[in-house]
Design a protein around this motif. Structure first.
Motif, short mmCIF file in Angstrom:
data_model
loop_
_atom_site.label_atom_id
_atom_site.label_comp_id
_atom_site.label_asym_id
_atom_site.label_seq_id
_atom_site.Cartn_x
_atom_site.Cartn_y
_atom_site.Cartn_z
N SER A 31 30.73 28.03 27.95
CA SER A 31 32.44 28.36 27.82
C SER A 31 32.57 29.93 27.81
O SER A 31 33.39 30.63 28.59
N GLU A 32 31.92 30.52 26.70
CA GLU A 32 32.40 31.91 26.52
C GLU A 32 31.82 32.99 27.64
O GLU A 32 32.59 33.80 28.18
N LEU A 33 30.81 32.49 28.07
CA LEU A 33 30.16 33.31 29.27
C LEU A 33 31.12 33.18 30.68
O LEU A 33 31.19 34.23 31.24
N LEU A 34 31.49 32.10 30.79
CA LEU A 34 32.16 31.97 31.85
C LEU A 34 33.78 32.61 31.83
O LEU A 34 34.21 33.30 32.64
N ILE A 35 34.29 32.42 30.65
CA ILE A 35 35.55 33.16 30.28
C ILE A 35 35.43 34.61 30.16
O ILE A 35 36.31 35.24 31.00
N ALA A 36 34.36 35.15 29.79
CA ALA A 36 34.21 36.61 29.90
C ALA A 36 33.98 37.14 31.17
O ALA A 36 34.22 38.45 31.38
N ASN A 37 33.24 36.35 31.96
CA ASN A 37 32.96 37.11 33.44
C ASN A 37 33.34 36.31 34.44
O ASN A 37 33.17 37.16 35.77
N CYS A 38 34.08 35.12 34.78
CA CYS A 38 34.39 34.78 35.92
C CYS A 38 35.84 34.47 36.05
O CYS A 38 36.32 34.38 35.10
N HIS A 39 36.34 34.31 37.05
CA HIS A 39 37.66 34.12 37.44
C HIS A 39 37.83 33.39 38.85
O HIS A 39 36.94 33.82 39.52
N MET A 40 38.81 32.80 38.93
CA MET A 40 39.02 32.05 40.31
C MET A 40 40.14 33.06 41.11
O MET A 40 41.52 32.80 40.85
N GLN A 41 39.87 33.80 41.73
CA GLN A 41 40.79 34.67 42.52
C GLN A 41 41.71 34.31 43.07
O GLN A 41 42.88 34.55 43.35
N ALA A 42 41.48 32.83 43.99
CA ALA A 42 42.46 32.27 44.81
C ALA A 42 43.54 31.93 43.96
O ALA A 42 44.71 31.81 44.20
N ARG A 43 43.41 31.17 42.73
CA ARG A 43 44.36 30.63 41.79
C ARG A 43 45.13 31.92 41.46
O ARG A 43 46.31 31.89 41.18
N MET A 44 44.48 33.12 40.93
CA MET A 44 45.16 34.27 40.49
C MET A 44 46.27 34.74 41.65
O MET A 44 47.40 35.29 41.21
N ASP A 45 45.85 34.77 42.96
CA ASP A 45 46.66 35.33 43.75
C ASP A 45 47.82 34.22 44.19
O ASP A 45 48.97 35.00 44.38
N LYS A 46 47.57 33.15 43.84
CA LYS A 46 48.64 32.12 44.35
C LYS A 46 49.57 31.93 42.91
O LYS A 46 50.90 32.04 43.10
N PHE A 47 49.03 31.93 41.86
CA PHE A 47 49.84 31.55 40.58
C PHE A 47 50.03 32.60 39.70
O PHE A 47 50.76 32.47 38.55
N GLY A 48 49.55 33.73 39.75
CA GLY A 48 49.59 34.96 38.83
C GLY A 48 48.29 35.20 38.13
O GLY A 48 47.36 34.39 37.97
#
Length: 267
Positions: A31-48
């Motif tokens: 969990s910590e590795l994903l939270i620190a290093n990964c993001h879902m760009q499509a979600r961020m583009d659509k929802f902020g």
């Protein structure tokens, strides 16, 4: 990795990634590795920008087995009440059962079986039945080893997309493994090109639990040699039981070595 594209097509890269795994399997590190290093760009583009798409755990509870689809669909943890179970990719952590069994002896969480502090694991006990008291139901297993077998067999056979991740790969190849999980769910790694390691064991809010947390440095010490794999086994009969009762297909798929009873460290 055979279901990654299926998940991305279904969610149009607007889904989530959440961690799952049985007790002591490295879920917090994942969990910590994903939270620190990964993001879902499509979600961020659509929802902020706050909608990064990385969840601390799957909505049905990271330690809960997934086989009951009604429970998986209908139960949501406190922080995940609005998350649809079919929109999240479980990153399911798995661990070599030889080291996992020893950790369960030290901290058994909701699993209960006959064992003593002087010898554990101990498969010479006449009654090896293990009961796991989850928050909303109980499960019975032939032994503590069969908890490992049964839990991961369920995740292996579920019809929905999931990714099973060896904690050993997270420890020795953290950047490559995190990137693989991230991209499987349709995510992207940090835009600045850096990778954030989880160096120390540190408690993290209400979601974390247990006296010992696996961070990067701790894990290298714990898993760094084949000798450490056997150091808590003094009786060949325990390794024989594991060898004869492990889920051989899971072992083969995960690339774990079959236990050698001759490696027992006799007192």
């Amino acid at each position: 990795l055979d279901r990654c594209q299926q998940f991305q097509d279904k969610t149009k890269k607007l889904g989530f990634i959440g961690t799952a795994g049985t007790f002591n399997s490295g879920t917090n590190l994942m969990s910590e590795l994903l939270i620190a290093n990964c993001h879902m760009q499509a979600r961020m583009d659509k929802f902020g920008p706050r909608n990064r798409g990385i969840r601390w755990q799957v909505p049905w509870g990271k330690h809960n087995p997934p086989g009951n689809d009604g429970f998986r669909q209908g139960h949501n943890t406190y922080h995940d009440t609005s998350i649809d179970a079919d929109t999240i990719l479980p990153a399911v952590t798995i661990r070599d059962p030889l080291t996992w069994l020893v950790s369960m002896c030290h901290l058994h969480y909701a699993a209960h079986w006959n064992h003593s502090e002087s010898r554990c694991p101990d498969f010479s006990e006449p009654d090896l039945e293990t009961i796991v008291r989850y928050a909303h139901f109980r499960r019975k297993h032939t032994s503590i080893l069969h908890l490992w077998n049964d839990y991961y067999r369920e995740y292996l056979q579920v019809p929905f997309p999931r990714l099973i991740v060896r904690i050993e790969d997270l420890i020795f190849h953290p950047e490559e493994t995190t990137k693989t999980v991230c991209e499987c769910g349709g995510g992207s790694m940090r835009e600045d090109g850096t990778f954030k390691y989880i160096v120390n064991s540190a408690k993290k809010g209400e979601e974390a639990h247990g006296k010992d947390r696996t961070g990067f440095v701790d894990a290298i010490v714990k898993y760094g040699s084949d000798k450490k794999r056997y150091q808590s086994y003094n009786f060949p009969s325990d390794l024989e039981y594991i060898r004869d009762n492990l889920d051989s297909e899971l072992f083969q798929l995960m690339g774990y070595q079959i236990p050698d009873p001759q490696r027992a460290i006799k007192e």
